[in-house]
Design a protein around this motif. Structure first.
Motif, PDB file in Angstrom:
ATOM      1  N   SER A 555       0.807  -1.218   0.000  1.00 38.76           N
ATOM      2  CA  SER A 555       0.000   0.000   0.000  1.00 38.76           C
ATOM      3  C   SER A 555       0.840   1.267   0.000  1.00 38.76           C
ATOM      4  CB  SER A 555      -0.928   0.014   1.229  1.00 38.76           C
ATOM      5  OG  SER A 555      -0.183  -0.060   2.431  1.00 38.76           O
ATOM      6  N   LEU A 556       2.175   1.125  -0.047  1.00 41.11           N
ATOM      7  CA  LEU A 556       3.029   2.299  -0.161  1.00 41.11           C
ATOM      8  C   LEU A 556       2.952   2.871  -1.566  1.00 41.11           C
ATOM      9  CD1 LEU A 556       6.278   1.152   1.699  1.00 41.11           C
ATOM     10  CD2 LEU A 556       4.828   3.072   2.344  1.00 41.11           C
ATOM     11  N   GLY A 557       3.050   4.207  -1.681  1.00 33.86           N
ATOM     12  CA  GLY A 557       3.087   4.820  -3.003  1.00 33.86           C
ATOM     13  C   GLY A 557       4.338   4.426  -3.756  1.00 33.86           C
ATOM     14  N   LEU A 558       5.462   4.264  -3.042  1.00 37.73           N
ATOM     15  CA  LEU A 558       6.714   3.791  -3.606  1.00 37.73           C
ATOM     16  C   LEU A 558       7.123   2.532  -2.864  1.00 37.73           C
ATOM     17  CD1 LEU A 558       8.710   7.154  -3.858  1.00 37.73           C
ATOM     18  CD2 LEU A 558       7.712   5.867  -5.750  1.00 37.73           C
ATOM     19  N   PRO A 559       7.800   1.602  -3.528  1.00 38.29           N
ATOM     20  CA  PRO A 559       8.223   0.389  -2.828  1.00 38.29           C
ATOM     21  C   PRO A 559       9.276   0.704  -1.778  1.00 38.29           C
ATOM     22  CG  PRO A 559       9.172   0.478  -5.035  1.00 38.29           C
ATOM     23  CD  PRO A 559       8.177   1.596  -4.959  1.00 38.29           C
ATOM     24  N   ASN A 560       9.297  -0.086  -0.715  1.00 32.79           N
ATOM     25  CA  ASN A 560      10.270   0.072   0.355  1.00 32.79           C
ATOM     26  C   ASN A 560      11.522  -0.729  -0.010  1.00 32.79           C
ATOM     27  OD1 ASN A 560      11.814   0.026   2.647  1.00 32.79           O
ATOM     28  ND2 ASN A 560      10.180  -0.589   4.026  1.00 32.79           N
ATOM     29  N   PRO A 561      12.637  -0.051  -0.325  1.00 29.28           N
ATOM     30  CA  PRO A 561      13.835  -0.785  -0.748  1.00 29.28           C
ATOM     31  C   PRO A 561      14.638  -1.349   0.416  1.00 29.28           C
ATOM     32  CG  PRO A 561      14.219   1.572  -0.863  1.00 29.28           C
ATOM     33  CD  PRO A 561      12.786   1.399  -0.435  1.00 29.28           C
ATOM     34  N   CYS A 562      14.247  -1.013   1.656  1.00 27.71           N
ATOM     35  CA  CYS A 562      15.023  -1.480   2.819  1.00 27.71           C
ATOM     36  C   CYS A 562      14.060  -1.870   3.936  1.00 27.71           C
ATOM     37  CB  CYS A 562      15.976  -0.391   3.292  1.00 27.71           C
ATOM     38  SG  CYS A 562      15.156   1.203   3.580  1.00 27.71           S
ATOM     39  N   PRO A 563      13.254  -2.908   3.769  1.00 24.43           N
ATOM     40  CA  PRO A 563      12.177  -3.215   4.721  1.00 24.43           C
ATOM     41  C   PRO A 563      12.648  -3.529   6.131  1.00 24.43           C
ATOM     42  CG  PRO A 563      12.498  -5.012   3.154  1.00 24.43           C
ATOM     43  CD  PRO A 563      13.299  -3.865   2.648  1.00 24.43           C
ATOM     44  N   ASP A 564      13.923  -3.865   6.318  1.00 27.44           N
ATOM     45  CA  ASP A 564      14.396  -4.250   7.650  1.00 27.44           C
ATOM     46  C   ASP A 564      15.449  -3.304   8.220  1.00 27.44           C
ATOM     47  OD1 ASP A 564      12.831  -6.622   7.635  1.00 27.44           O
ATOM     48  OD2 ASP A 564      14.328  -7.552   6.329  1.00 27.44           O
ATOM     49  N   ASP A 565      15.711  -2.200   7.558  1.00 27.20           N
ATOM     50  CA  ASP A 565      16.823  -1.357   8.002  1.00 27.20           C
ATOM     51  C   ASP A 565      16.559   0.104   7.663  1.00 27.20           C
ATOM     52  OD1 ASP A 565      19.244  -0.847   9.198  1.00 27.20           O
ATOM     53  OD2 ASP A 565      20.392  -1.146   7.361  1.00 27.20           O
ATOM     54  N   TYR A 566      15.576   0.701   8.323  1.00 26.33           N
ATOM     55  CA  TYR A 566      15.281   2.105   8.057  1.00 26.33           C
ATOM     56  C   TYR A 566      15.095   2.872   9.351  1.00 26.33           C
ATOM     57  CZ  TYR A 566      10.393   0.496   8.559  1.00 26.33           C
ATOM     58  OH  TYR A 566       9.220  -0.059   9.008  1.00 26.33           O
ATOM     59  N   SER A 567      15.227   4.179   9.259  1.00 26.60           N
ATOM     60  CA  SER A 567      15.142   5.038  10.432  1.00 26.60           C
ATOM     61  C   SER A 567      13.858   5.853  10.395  1.00 26.60           C
ATOM     62  CB  SER A 567      16.347   5.982  10.489  1.00 26.60           C
ATOM     63  OG  SER A 567      16.354   6.837   9.352  1.00 26.60           O
ATOM     64  N   PHE A 568      13.470   6.361  11.556  1.00 29.18           N
ATOM     65  CA  PHE A 568      12.279   7.185  11.719  1.00 29.18           C
ATOM     66  C   PHE A 568      12.711   8.603  12.082  1.00 29.18           C
ATOM     67  CE2 PHE A 568      10.905   2.938  12.298  1.00 29.18           C
ATOM     68  CZ  PHE A 568       9.542   2.874  12.096  1.00 29.18           C
ATOM     69  N   ARG A 569      12.218   9.580  11.362  1.00 32.94           N
ATOM     70  CA  ARG A 569      12.435  10.979  11.745  1.00 32.94           C
ATOM     71  C   ARG A 569      11.074  11.616  12.015  1.00 32.94           C
ATOM     72  NH1 ARG A 569      16.341  15.033  11.400  1.00 32.94           N
ATOM     73  NH2 ARG A 569      17.754  13.789  10.099  1.00 32.94           N
ATOM     74  N   PHE A 570      10.911  12.168  13.191  1.00 32.77           N
ATOM     75  CA  PHE A 570       9.693  12.866  13.586  1.00 32.77           C
ATOM     76  C   PHE A 570       9.926  14.365  13.372  1.00 32.77           C
ATOM     77  CE2 PHE A 570       9.689   8.867  15.712  1.00 32.77           C
ATOM     78  CZ  PHE A 570       8.365   8.510  15.954  1.00 32.77           C
ATOM     79  N   VAL A 571       9.044  15.006  12.613  1.00 28.52           N
ATOM     80  CA  VAL A 571       9.225  16.416  12.262  1.00 28.52           C
ATOM     81  C   VAL A 571       8.022  17.221  12.751  1.00 28.52           C
ATOM     82  CG1 VAL A 571       9.574  18.073  10.399  1.00 28.52           C
ATOM     83  CG2 VAL A 571      10.560  15.781  10.221  1.00 28.52           C
ATOM     84  N   VAL A 572       8.299  18.301  13.480  1.00 25.76           N
ATOM     85  CA  VAL A 572       7.261  19.220  13.952  1.00 25.76           C
ATOM     86  C   VAL A 572       7.049  20.305  12.900  1.00 25.76           C
ATOM     87  CG1 VAL A 572       6.601  20.845  15.767  1.00 25.76           C
ATOM     88  CG2 VAL A 572       7.884  18.769  16.348  1.00 25.76           C
ATOM     89  N   ARG A 573       5.784  20.522  12.502  1.00 23.06           N
ATOM     90  CA  ARG A 573       5.463  21.518  11.466  1.00 23.06           C
ATOM     91  C   ARG A 573       4.353  22.447  11.971  1.00 23.06           C
ATOM     92  NH1 ARG A 573       3.069  19.998   7.112  1.00 23.06           N
ATOM     93  NH2 ARG A 573       4.059  21.424   5.636  1.00 23.06           N
ATOM     94  N   PRO A 574       4.718  23.508  12.685  1.00 21.61           N
ATOM     95  CA  PRO A 574       3.691  24.456  13.138  1.00 21.61           C
ATOM     96  C   PRO A 574       3.295  25.401  12.011  1.00 21.61           C
ATOM     97  CG  PRO A 574       5.857  25.000  14.066  1.00 21.61           C
ATOM     98  CD  PRO A 574       6.047  23.874  13.122  1.00 21.61           C
ATOM     99  N   GLU A 575       2.036  25.744  11.944  1.00 22.09           N
ATOM    100  CA  GLU A 575       1.568  26.718  10.958  1.00 22.09           C
ATOM    101  C   GLU A 575       0.413  27.516  11.541  1.00 22.09           C
ATOM    102  OE1 GLU A 575      -1.287  24.343   7.992  1.00 22.09           O
ATOM    103  OE2 GLU A 575       0.718  23.449   8.110  1.00 22.09           O
ATOM    104  N   TYR A 576       0.317  28.775  11.121  1.00 22.04           N
ATOM    105  CA  TYR A 576      -0.805  29.596  11.548  1.00 22.04           C
ATOM    106  C   TYR A 576      -2.090  29.068  10.943  1.00 22.04           C
ATOM    107  CZ  TYR A 576       2.057  33.350  13.560  1.00 22.04           C
ATOM    108  OH  TYR A 576       2.901  34.089  14.350  1.00 22.04           O
ATOM    109  N   ILE A 577      -3.171  29.134  11.696  1.00 19.14           N
ATOM    110  CA  ILE A 577      -4.470  28.689  11.203  1.00 19.14           C
ATOM    111  C   ILE A 577      -5.126  29.853  10.458  1.00 19.14           C
ATOM    112  CG2 ILE A 577      -6.745  27.850  11.851  1.00 19.14           C
ATOM    113  CD1 ILE A 577      -5.479  26.624  14.328  1.00 19.14           C
TER     114      ILE A 577
END
Length: 577
Positions: A555-577
């Motif tokens: 169900s990914l838009g692009l295939p996962n080329p590294c299914p067992d070895d990837y990192s997670f980056r959490f990004v904060v995105r504040p915006e005015y309403i």
């Protein structure tokens, strides 16, 4: 194009049909809907896509969506809508999520939604409807006998035999003095109006590169059968033939085959070549798929040798996007200036000004804005007035309260929208399975990487950190505290009092003073998945109710080329309403 990949084999079929179906009167086709339940007029909504039935998530599900479904099925309208899997949990794919219908659409697939198969829902959120039955709905009910399954192959055999053909297609390459001739049926060609075939036409001559001649027969057979096998060696030729003959559906399908190859080339030569090819052929799907991948991998693209070779059209398209993954806006401006210097006279003054207008000066940190006014960059020298205007607006954005600038946001909304800024001030990264943190670590004066051992067992997949409430200087000293966490099992979720149905799953919680800003600021946070060894971002996802379920490869838009070895980056995105 760089052919760096193993053989890709994709079967493209225009339709998959069953031989017998009992239903309300409607054609068996992509996007049709059905209700699964005890009564014909109510049940779980399922939609037909890519040859199989799938469910609809109840996010955004309302009476407008129910009205569309019921009318599509031939009912007068909808009585009500249901959520939470009231009519039982489905199985297989969840095709639609975040639905947004006006209520006037003729089919559910015409409504706005995330994209086919793009979802973070489980089947516990399957949507349903209760339709009005009326008095004469049952008069539309019929038994349909569908024996069309073999028609495609029969038409293909007709092409193979050439029996009764009355039209000749000449394929030639003038530069190589090479020519092929095929006898086909004019009635079949009538289905493709862009060929301008009339009843008096008897011959069509097409200029095709000799390297594509071996694939012409398979392409012409597709015009009959709507089926074809696509490999990496034939993909570009078939796409070009589809473009020449105006067969848009095949262009889209082969374009999706190209998309599967996008993550395979870390040099970015292939992606740049694909975009320019999509630009020449007018394939918007291919262009968008390439641009999305390059946007996610923008920091890697900037540092690659290909950066100085990309065209003005690609640069213009990239700078317009809000899904660029980049350290910060000042870093993006520096990269643009290096690109302009490398291009030299290839980029006109008007083109430089056009690109400079895409820089979001309002989101450049105020200390960097101050330094930039003294710079002697090429854009500053060549477009001093435009450059200084951007700096002035950036200072205003950092100095004025939101109430003063709210009215202007509707005219220049993109300038206020953050991209996906990955600077240390706004993000945190860790590996979900192997990273080890000390019991206490500190960042921005606050504890991070604390291993919560309060009876839950050691968990090294959790970090806490703080960010300013907003990039504006007015909020820089006002902190919001965040907790980033990855769960790999239902037990881990249970330990924190939450239910999880798919793994891995990420949670990103805010605490502290966040509630003070809910009327002014919202947080459209993102999760970035990156192959650790290949520096390849293959997925970017938003959070829903602070959770992000990582989709599986299908169900990914692009295939996962590294299914067992990837990192997670959490990004904060504040915006005015």
């Amino acid at each position: 194009m760089y052919l760096l990949w193993p053989l890709l084999f994709l079967h493209v079929s225009a339709a998959r049909l069953s031989s017998f179906d009992v239903r309300l009167k409607q054609p068996k086709q992509e996007g049709r809907v059905r209700l699964v339940g005890d009564l014909p007029s109510s049940g779980r909504v399922e939609v037909y896509h890519d040859g199989q039935w799938g469910t609809v998530c109840d996010d955004g599900w309302d009476l407008a969506e129910a009205q569309v479904v019921c009318r599509q099925l031939g009912f007068p309208g909808a009585k009500s809508f249901t959520s939470g899997g009231r009519y039982g949990e489905g199985s297989g794919s969840i095709w639609l999520d975040d639905m947004n219908c006006k209520g006037s659409e003729s089919s559910l697939s015409e409504c706005s939604f995330k994209g086919w198969g793009i979802t973070d829902c489980s089947h516990k959120e399957d949507a349903g409807v209760v339709c009005e039955t009326g008095t004469n709905t049952t008069s539309n009910r019929q038994f349909s006998v569908d024996n069309s399954l073999g028609l495609s192959e029969d038409l293909g055999l007709l092409f193979d035999s050439g029996s009764g053909c009355d039209f000749r297609i000449k394929v030639k390459d003038d530069s190589e003095e090479s020519e092929l001739t095929f006898c086909v049926h004019s009635m079949i060609l009538m289905f493709y109006p862009e060929l301008n075939i009339t009843k008096d036409s008897r011959t069509l001559t097409v200029d095709v590169s000799q390297t594509c001649h071996p694939h012409v027969s398979a392409f012409l057979r597709y015009l009959y059968s709507r089926q074809i096998d696509v490999s990496i060696t034939s993909a570009q030729c078939l796409h070009q033939l589809a473009f020449n003959f105006g067969v848009k559906k095949l262009m889209e399908d082969v374009g999706r085959a190209f998309t599967l190859l996008i993550p395979e080339d870390n040099t970015f030569h292939t992606q740049v070549s694909m975009f320019e090819y999509g630009l020449r052929t007018g394939d918007l799907v291919l262009q968008e798929n390439v641009l999305q991948y390059l946007s996610w991998n923008f920091e890697f693209l900037i540092s690659s040798p290909v950066w100085s070779t990309i065209s003005f059209h690609m640069m213009d398209a990239l700078l317009r996007r809000s899904d660029l993954v980049v350290k910060d806006e000042a870093f993006l401006l520096e990269a643009l200036e290096r690109w302009i210097q490398d291009k030299g006279d290839e980029i006109s003054s008007d083109q430089q000004a056009s690109l400079l207008n895409h820089i979001r000066f309002l989101l450049i940190p105020v200390d960097k804005l101050y330094e930039m006014q003294f710079s002697s960059s090429v854009l500053h020298r060549n477009h001093e007035k435009l450059y200084l205007t951007g700096l002035l607006r950036g200072f205003q954005f950092n100095a004025l309260p939101f109430s003063k600038i709210r009215k202007q946001m509707y005219n220049m909304s993109s300038e206020y929208l953050p991209r996906i800024y990955t600077g240390d001030e706004w993000s945190v990264i860790f590996n979900a399975t192997t990273v080890k943190y000390p019991r206490y670590a500190y960042r921005n004066g606050y504890t991070v990487g604390y291993n919560y051992n309060r009876g839950y067992g050691q968990n090294n997949r959790i970090q806490t950190f703080s960010t300013p409430a907003h990039p504006s200087a007015l909020y820089r000293e006002q902190k919001v505290f965040w907790q980033a966490q990855v769960f790999l099992s239902s037990q881990e979720c249970s330990n924190y009092g939450i239910s999880c149905y798919s793994f891995p799953v990420a949670r990103f919680l805010a605490s502290g003073n966040q509630n003070m800003y809910t009327s002014t600021i919202r947080y459209s946070n993102r999760l970035i998945l990156t192959c650790k060894n290949e520096n390849n971002v293959f997925h970017v996802q938003d959070f829903k109710n602070s959770m992000a379920v990582i989709p599986n490869n299908s169900s990914l838009g692009l295939p996962n080329p590294c299914p067992d070895d990837y990192s997670f980056r959490f990004v904060v995105r504040p915006e005015y309403i």
